[in-house]
Scaffold this motif. Sequence first.
Motif, PDB file in Angstrom:
ATOM      1  N   GLN A   1       0.817  -1.251  -0.055  1.00  0.00           N
ATOM      2  CA  GLN A   1      -0.059  -0.169  -0.045  1.00  0.00           C
ATOM      3  C   GLN A   1       0.806   1.144  -0.055  1.00  0.00           C
ATOM      4  N   ILE A   2       0.673   2.234  -1.105  1.00  0.00           N
ATOM      5  CA  ILE A   2       1.243   3.538  -0.985  1.00  0.00           C
ATOM      6  C   ILE A   2       0.235   4.472  -0.794  1.00  0.00           C
ATOM      7  N   TYR A   3       0.730   5.503   0.224  1.00  0.00           N
ATOM      8  CA  TYR A   3      -0.066   6.458   0.488  1.00  0.00           C
ATOM      9  C   TYR A   3       0.719   7.852   0.139  1.00  0.00           C
TER      10      TYR A   3
ATOM     11  N   LYS B   1       0.205   0.773 -12.427  1.00  0.00           N
ATOM     12  CA  LYS B   1       1.123   1.010 -11.220  1.00  0.00           C
ATOM     13  C   LYS B   1       0.634   1.814 -10.118  1.00  0.00           C
ATOM     14  N   ALA B   2      -0.358   2.573 -10.568  1.00  0.00           N
ATOM     15  CA  ALA B   2      -1.018   3.666  -9.662  1.00  0.00           C
ATOM     16  C   ALA B   2      -2.252   3.119  -9.021  1.00  0.00           C
ATOM     17  N   ARG B   3      -2.721   2.205  -9.530  1.00  0.00           N
ATOM     18  CA  ARG B   3      -3.880   1.525  -9.024  1.00  0.00           C
ATOM     19  C   ARG B   3      -4.015   1.236  -7.497  1.00  0.00           C
ATOM     20  N   GLY B   4      -4.901   1.574  -6.728  1.00  0.00           N
ATOM     21  CA  GLY B   4      -5.003   1.436  -5.227  1.00  0.00           C
ATOM     22  C   GLY B   4      -4.195   2.338  -4.347  1.00  0.00           C
ATOM     23  N   ILE B   5      -3.312   3.316  -5.234  1.00  0.00           N
ATOM     24  CA  ILE B   5      -2.518   4.273  -4.079  1.00  0.00           C
ATOM     25  C   ILE B   5      -3.695   5.139  -3.639  1.00  0.00           C
TER      26      ILE B   5
END
Length: 354
Positions: free
Chosen positions: A224-226, A244-248
């Motif tokens: 998980q990236i915040y 790659k951006a999905r879920g940030i």
Amino acid sequence: MFAQIASQSNPASIDNAKGLTTGIQVYFEALNAKGGVNGNKLKLEVHDDGLQAKNMVELTGKLIDNPAIVGLVGFLNTAGMTMLAKENAFGKGAIALIAPMQGDKNVVEADNVFPLRSGYADEIDALLKEAKTWGKDTVSIVNMNIAFGPILAELAQKRATDLGLKVVSRSVVDFSPDAQAASVSAAVKSVVAAHPKAILVLAAGMPAFEFIKAVRAVPEGLGQIYGLSVLRHSDLIAITGVNKARGIVLSQATPYPFTSTKPVITEYQAAMKAHDPKAALSFSSLEGFLGAKIAAEAVRRAGANPSRERVLGALKTMQEYNLGGISVNYSAQARKGWGGVDLTIISATGNLQK
């Protein structure tokens, strides 16, 4: 007449600058169509500083010298505003700066600055609490080496400890193009070695985009990236790709503009449809719209013959002002913006969902 400095020519600021200007102008046009404020029409004078700090300082000086300008609104340029705050330009010039696109307390707490958006500290707190809620109890902090980066990294370290989260690594990505690639590579190696459950990115622009692109390319970087609101999701997707951006998860320092959850959002959406139907709804245009609403309220309270002095006085004594489901509070003791934080996530289609 209000004045704005926000570069619509620099690629790094053009989208936010255009959004801010659109939101301000839409609110003013909607208000003027109803007769204005106390018989006065509101207008906006827009200036482009090229996102150069020196240019913003020079332009601000000229605006202060122009008695026709009753206030400033919607400034965009962290370095420029930092210099102006250090010089106490707004205090010495006896002029209000309303709703700058800025969360650094050194700017928003400067004399005669009246914030709208939440501060970076509020965003970090919301992101770390979200991480804790989802059991992400080990965190890697990655910050850029300029502007808010170093200060926020220290703040995030302390706040994570207070929340019972363990910071397992800290890395710095360099804003300089010459050193950027090496710093990104080192940051990725540090994160890989630490095996965090969450990665907190306290950076913006290319350093942030390149780090996320690189860390997502390794198995250990799929967690998980915040990120902060300054991490523009559209640019992130363009550089890293949707996968790659999905879920940030990105914090937002202004309310979510796409769903009418508050009266002022409904008002904003209706005004945009009526006065600039081709413009897309966005966080930045909502921010401009809200800033313009604060400016208009100050003009209303300033009376039939509003002056720079009266507008500034109205803001200083405004107290709590409800814009329509969100409030600001300005007094001699403190000047507080919205204070809330909305958390959004990048969907599989690249949209921001709440």
